[in-house]
Design an enzyme around this catalytic site. Sequence first.
Site, short mmCIF file in Angstrom:
data_model
loop_
_atom_site.label_atom_id
_atom_site.label_comp_id
_atom_site.label_asym_id
_atom_site.label_seq_id
_atom_site.Cartn_x
_atom_site.Cartn_y
_atom_site.Cartn_z
N PHE A 150 0.84 -1.31 -0.20
CA PHE A 150 0.01 -0.05 0.14
C PHE A 150 0.87 1.17 0.12
O PHE A 150 1.67 1.47 0.99
CB PHE A 150 -0.87 0.05 1.24
CG PHE A 150 -1.87 1.17 1.08
CD1 PHE A 150 -3.23 0.96 0.50
CD2 PHE A 150 -1.62 2.38 1.56
CE1 PHE A 150 -4.12 1.85 0.33
CE2 PHE A 150 -2.61 3.30 1.35
CZ PHE A 150 -3.66 3.39 0.82
N ASP A 235 9.39 2.78 1.81
CA ASP A 235 8.47 3.56 1.97
C ASP A 235 8.19 3.51 3.50
O ASP A 235 7.43 2.34 3.95
CB ASP A 235 7.09 2.99 1.24
CG ASP A 235 5.88 3.79 1.52
OD1 ASP A 235 5.83 4.47 2.61
OD2 ASP A 235 4.84 3.66 0.69
N LYS A 264 3.07 11.07 7.37
CA LYS A 264 2.04 10.78 8.69
C LYS A 264 2.62 11.38 9.86
O LYS A 264 1.96 12.41 10.10
CB LYS A 264 2.03 9.06 8.81
CG LYS A 264 0.99 8.31 7.52
CD LYS A 264 0.65 7.05 8.22
CE LYS A 264 0.28 6.06 6.89
NZ LYS A 264 -1.28 6.25 6.74
C1 LIG Z 1 2.97 2.93 3.46
C2 LIG Z 1 2.03 3.80 3.08
N1 LIG Z 1 2.62 4.46 1.95
C3 LIG Z 1 1.80 5.51 1.66
C4 LIG Z 1 0.69 5.90 2.03
C5 LIG Z 1 -0.19 6.95 1.58
O1 LIG Z 1 -0.32 8.28 2.29
P1 LIG Z 1 -1.32 9.25 2.22
O2 LIG Z 1 -2.73 8.38 2.53
O3 LIG Z 1 -0.94 10.29 3.04
O4 LIG Z 1 -1.52 9.64 0.92
C6 LIG Z 1 0.13 5.25 3.19
C7 LIG Z 1 -1.17 5.47 3.83
O5 LIG Z 1 -1.87 4.63 4.60
C8 LIG Z 1 1.16 3.96 3.76
O6 LIG Z 1 0.56 3.55 5.07
#
Ligand SMILES: Cc1ncc(COP(=O)(O)O)c(C=O)c1O
Length: 460
Positions: A150, A235, A264
């Site tokens: 994700f 990520d 976050k």
């Molecule tokens: C690992 C990871 N990458 C990217 C994102 C995407 O972030 P955003 O919701 O701020 O676009 C999330 C969101 O849950 C995430 O957990």
Amino acid sequence: MTDDVAALFAQREPDRFAMHSRHLNEQMVRVLKTIGYDVGFCRGTGQYLYDREGRRYLDLLSGFGVFAIGRNHPAVRTALKSVLDSDLPNLVQMDVSTLAGVLAERLLAHVPYLDKVFFVNSGSEAVETAIKFARGATGRPGIVYCDHAFHGLSYGALSLNGDEIFRGGFEPLLPDCVRIPFNDLAALEEALRSRNVAAFIAEPIQGKGVNIPSDDYLKTVAELCRRYGTLFVADEIQTGLGRTGRFLAVEHWNVEPDMVLISKSLSGGHVPVGAVLTRRHIFEKIFNRMDRAVVHGSTFAKNDLAMACGIATLDVLKSEGLIENAAQRGEQLLRAFADMKERYELVSDVRGKGLMIGMEFGAPTSFKLKASWNLLEAANKGLFCQLITIPLFKEHQILSQVAGHASHTVKLLPPLVLSPVDCEYIIKAFDGVIAASHRVPGAVWSLGKTLVDHAIRARA
Ligand SMILES: Cc1ncc(COP(=O)(O)O)c(C=O)c1O
């Protein structure tokens, strides 16, 4: 004039479901009503939320991992007030931001092998940036990503999403994105061999499922990427900033990626922000001439409120020892959960690092439980976890989540300010709810029947 927002909140709070049904996402309102999460949260502080009756809830969800330092931390509030009271020259654009310079300097001090920072407004935007930087820097089209990954839901990020539930109906997605199994080095090498791959992107611990790689995985990933000229992007949007008991999760395996994405928690729970930390050579390939100084960017990135939140968050992580606390509280919970795995046949696995923890449930062996489990699974795969999260919420005022669609894993992602007493409370509550789920017939399985009825009606 709407100058008293708190009064406006109090006045309109009772209408929140009606307003959302009418003007926003009605399906979300239906979900909340179905599972009985319609308590009306009115206040949040630290690791706690309070409903309109003043009842306190322990928040193991943290707004999907945003509240590492807890809700409404006074240090963030002070930092924000200081910006608002100072007439700072925000977003001049034909200047460079002082606060962005400070936050970049402080972030890179935690990740000394990287040299440059690119600020963005969200996690997805960090991923979009990484895709562009990787293609721009290598001149290659391919991006390799993992099953169950994700990375966000904007188009580029969605193209790297490892779950059909999110992708379906939105195709065609970005070309040249290749999915491989997580934790599979042979598959990665096979994908990289063409030397057409700009980047391999992975979460060090996958958020969907709380999947932890084997010990040699990330180290070998970095080596393979180097060998084939591919950039390794970690990520850390969910795992970063202390969540797993280290500043970055990759530190558990002594790995140094080419790009690290964070977001976050950097927001302090207040102002959206994200950052791409990269090696100099990548950055300099993108911003390589004066006429390309703004070849990638976003209007609100580097805004003073967001930068102030980031600076305050880093301060609090350090001054309150929250990274160490995450490690210790995580061990406390994992020890107790491991003991439950021994005692309860429905608990099939317990895993996690720091305060990112998953408890997985699996098919039981005893006859009575098996029949109930199968009924539930046939109606809706993964429904069992709701039999844990709903009683946790209703009977113990604990807000938790299921770790993805059709998942059998209940996930804990609490603020890093969790106390030993909070952990004892969580352990007792989980023990009680899991014990009750082993009693057939019983209240938990009656709830199961209600959920199956809802699932059948929703499909009708
Ligand atoms: C690992 C990871 N990458 C990217 C994102 C995407 O972030 P955003 O919701 O701020 O676009 C999330 C969101 O849950 C995430 O957990």
